[in-house]
Design an enzyme around this catalytic site. Structure first.
Site, short mmCIF file in Angstrom:
data_model
loop_
_atom_site.label_atom_id
_atom_site.label_comp_id
_atom_site.label_asym_id
_atom_site.label_seq_id
_atom_site.Cartn_x
_atom_site.Cartn_y
_atom_site.Cartn_z
N THR A 68 43.37 48.25 49.28
CA THR A 68 43.98 47.90 47.81
C THR A 68 43.16 48.77 46.86
O THR A 68 42.03 49.00 46.79
CB THR A 68 43.90 46.39 47.47
OG1 THR A 68 44.04 46.11 46.05
CG2 THR A 68 42.39 45.88 48.03
N GLU A 84 42.47 47.62 44.08
CA GLU A 84 41.37 46.64 43.54
C GLU A 84 39.95 47.18 43.87
O GLU A 84 39.04 46.92 43.51
CB GLU A 84 41.60 45.34 44.13
CG GLU A 84 40.97 44.11 43.29
CD GLU A 84 41.13 43.73 41.65
OE1 GLU A 84 42.02 44.38 41.21
OE2 GLU A 84 40.16 43.22 40.98
N LYS A 144 37.65 43.53 50.50
CA LYS A 144 38.69 44.63 50.68
C LYS A 144 37.78 45.75 51.09
O LYS A 144 38.12 46.61 51.89
CB LYS A 144 39.64 44.84 49.82
CG LYS A 144 40.73 43.63 49.84
CD LYS A 144 41.65 43.76 51.12
CE LYS A 144 42.84 42.75 51.06
NZ LYS A 144 43.58 42.92 52.44
N ASP A 160 55.15 41.72 51.58
CA ASP A 160 55.05 42.96 52.26
C ASP A 160 55.53 42.50 53.65
O ASP A 160 56.30 43.64 54.20
CB ASP A 160 53.59 43.43 52.23
CG ASP A 160 53.24 43.88 50.93
OD1 ASP A 160 53.91 43.72 50.10
OD2 ASP A 160 51.96 44.47 50.61
N TYR A 180 37.52 39.25 45.67
CA TYR A 180 38.59 40.01 46.45
C TYR A 180 38.30 41.43 46.74
O TYR A 180 38.48 41.71 47.92
CB TYR A 180 39.84 39.75 45.70
CG TYR A 180 40.94 40.34 46.51
CD1 TYR A 180 41.66 39.91 47.45
CD2 TYR A 180 41.39 41.54 45.74
CE1 TYR A 180 42.75 40.88 48.07
CE2 TYR A 180 42.51 42.44 46.14
CZ TYR A 180 43.12 41.96 47.18
OH TYR A 180 44.13 42.70 47.93
N GLY A 211 54.46 36.81 53.89
CA GLY A 211 54.39 37.26 52.48
C GLY A 211 55.50 38.37 52.13
O GLY A 211 56.41 38.67 52.78
O1 G4F Z 1 49.47 40.47 39.02
P1 G4F Z 1 47.92 40.32 39.27
O2 G4F Z 1 47.32 39.07 39.49
O3 G4F Z 1 47.26 41.33 40.23
P2 G4F Z 1 46.06 42.20 40.44
O4 G4F Z 1 45.04 41.30 40.13
O5 G4F Z 1 46.02 43.51 39.67
O6 G4F Z 1 46.08 42.30 41.84
C1 G4F Z 1 47.25 42.66 42.65
O7 G4F Z 1 47.29 43.86 42.99
C2 G4F Z 1 46.14 44.39 43.68
C3 G4F Z 1 46.26 45.99 43.96
O8 G4F Z 1 45.42 46.42 42.92
C4 G4F Z 1 46.34 43.63 45.01
F1 G4F Z 1 45.08 44.31 45.93
C5 G4F Z 1 46.17 42.03 44.98
O9 G4F Z 1 46.13 41.54 46.32
C6 G4F Z 1 47.17 41.65 44.08
O10 G4F Z 1 48.33 41.77 44.80
O11 G4F Z 1 47.13 40.64 37.57
C7 G4F Z 1 47.51 41.88 37.19
C8 G4F Z 1 46.93 41.91 35.79
C9 G4F Z 1 45.59 41.65 35.67
O12 G4F Z 1 44.74 42.60 34.74
C10 G4F Z 1 45.39 40.10 35.10
O13 G4F Z 1 44.24 40.05 34.51
O14 G4F Z 1 47.63 41.00 34.87
C11 G4F Z 1 46.78 40.28 34.08
N1 G4F Z 1 47.04 39.12 33.74
C12 G4F Z 1 47.23 38.73 32.69
N2 G4F Z 1 47.75 37.46 32.24
C13 G4F Z 1 47.29 37.87 34.58
C14 G4F Z 1 47.99 36.88 33.71
N3 G4F Z 1 47.59 37.84 36.09
C15 G4F Z 1 47.83 37.01 36.38
N4 G4F Z 1 48.06 36.61 37.81
N5 G4F Z 1 48.43 35.71 35.66
C16 G4F Z 1 48.44 35.78 34.40
O15 G4F Z 1 48.77 34.83 33.73
#
Ligand code: G4F
Length: 300
Positions: free
Chosen positions: A100, A102, A128, A14, A124, A12
């Site tokens: 995390t 999260e 965690k 990290d 998730y 991955g």
């Molecule tokens: O990039 P994301 O999917 O990351 P998220 O959910 O914050 O989680 C990541 O960070 C965490 C640390 O806090 C880790 F533990 C976890 O494993 C992962 O690495 O989404 C970030 C934000 C969310 O609020 C989501 O709703 O972006 C928003 N978002 C808006 N449009 C989207 C999208 N997320 C994704 N994945 N795809 C979209 O199209």
């Protein structure tokens, strides 16, 4: 301490940065990718690593809503098996758990620090929190050197395409190259504390070098919205995000984490850790890498 390290999830984002860091420091690095629980015991028994970094997880929040069972199994039972094998076969191993931000979820305070109560908003996040509790319990019950790093979002050109940052930067490159016109995103309002993954793996290593095992928040302290990220990413190639971002409610989550912003004073003070890449540099690094990667045919 033996300079042998075991990294789960080594392929991955990290895991790859951490493997490079440890190899640079003269470590013998062993990686695990989706091994069975039985093989974990024999591997830990055979290696008796000085350090074990447990990074493997089902880490995509969206997917955890679709399959909470497999997320719980991987993230909770996987952690329990690894810790049990260390307790039984190699109790001198120093253990790092990838916790995390999260876990804070619908947080009662901003910024979030080690003492902030957890209120996870996704399967998730719940998995965690349980993993974090298991780690603390093994530390307290069996005197293991077991630490949790509560890492806020950390990104890089190696980030998976399903996460919003890489989805945006890879789309920016394709849009700039004329290969697509738009990118469909979900909620643009959530705010995240985004740092550079290469900086964050240094904190993992530092945690295992301390006198006593402990838990640490690792974050930049800045928070930005998904919209801010998109705006900067498109601006990097001279485009206006409003011309290319479309909203698709399929990417909304059943429950959202609105704001994450970390207070990493403890890590800065006790570990001497500081991030070296700020938000703008991170966005530009990722866009530039995807522009170059597309030009060189490394992704389409
Ligand atoms: O990039 P994301 O999917 O990351 P998220 O959910 O914050 O989680 C990541 O960070 C965490 C640390 O806090 C880790 F533990 C976890 O494993 C992962 O690495 O989404 C970030 C934000 C969310 O609020 C989501 O709703 O972006 C928003 N978002 C808006 N449009 C989207 C999208 N997320 C994704 N994945 N795809 C979209 O199209």
């Amino acid at each position: 301490m033996s300079k042998t390290a075991l990294i789960t999830g080594i392929t991955g984002q990290d895991g790859s940065y951490l493997a490079e860091l440890l190899l640079d420091q003269g470590y013998e690095v062993h990686g695990m990718v989706r091994r069975s629980h039985a093989s974990i015991f024999s591997l830990v028994d055979k290696l008796k690593p000085g350090e074990c970094y447990h990074l493997a997880a089902q880490s995509f929040v969206n997917y955890s809503f679709e399959d909470a069972f497999s997320t719980f199994d991987t993230n909770i039972n996987g952690t329990l098996h690894l810790l049990s094998s260390i307790k039984d076969r190699s109790p001198g191993t120093r253990f790092y758990f990838a916790a995390t931000s999260e876990m804070f979820g619908k947080s009662s305070e901003t910024p979030q620090r080690e003492s902030t109560p957890f209120h996870p908003r996704s399967p998730y996040g719940i998995s965690k929190v349980t993993g974090f509790d298991v780690v603390r319990n093994f530390r307290e019950s069996y005197n293991l050197f077991a630490c949790s790093g509560i890492l806020f979002n950390h990104e890089s050109p190696r980030r998976g395409f399903e996460f919003v940052t890489r989805k945006i930067t890879s789309s920016v490159a394709r849009i700039k190259a004329g290969l697509q016109q738009t990118v469909a995103l979900g909620n643009l309002e959530p705010r995240r504390d985004w740092g550079f993954a290469g900086d964050y793996v240094r904190a993992m290593k530092l945690m295992l070098e301390q006198q006593e095992p402990d838990d640490y928040v690792v974050a930049t302290g800045e928070t930005h919205s998904v919209r801010d990220f998109a705006e900067l990413a498109f601006a990097r190639v001279g485009l206006d995000w409003k011309d290319h971002v479309v909203i698709d409610e399929r990417f909304y989550r059943p429950a959202e984490v609105a704001v994450l912003q970390g207070d990493s004073s403890k890590a800065r003070k006790k570990l001497g850790w500081t991030p070296t890449v700020n938000f703008k540099q991170l966005v530009e690094m990722m866009v530039d890498a995807d522009m170059a990667g597309l030009a060189e045919g490394r992704f389409r």
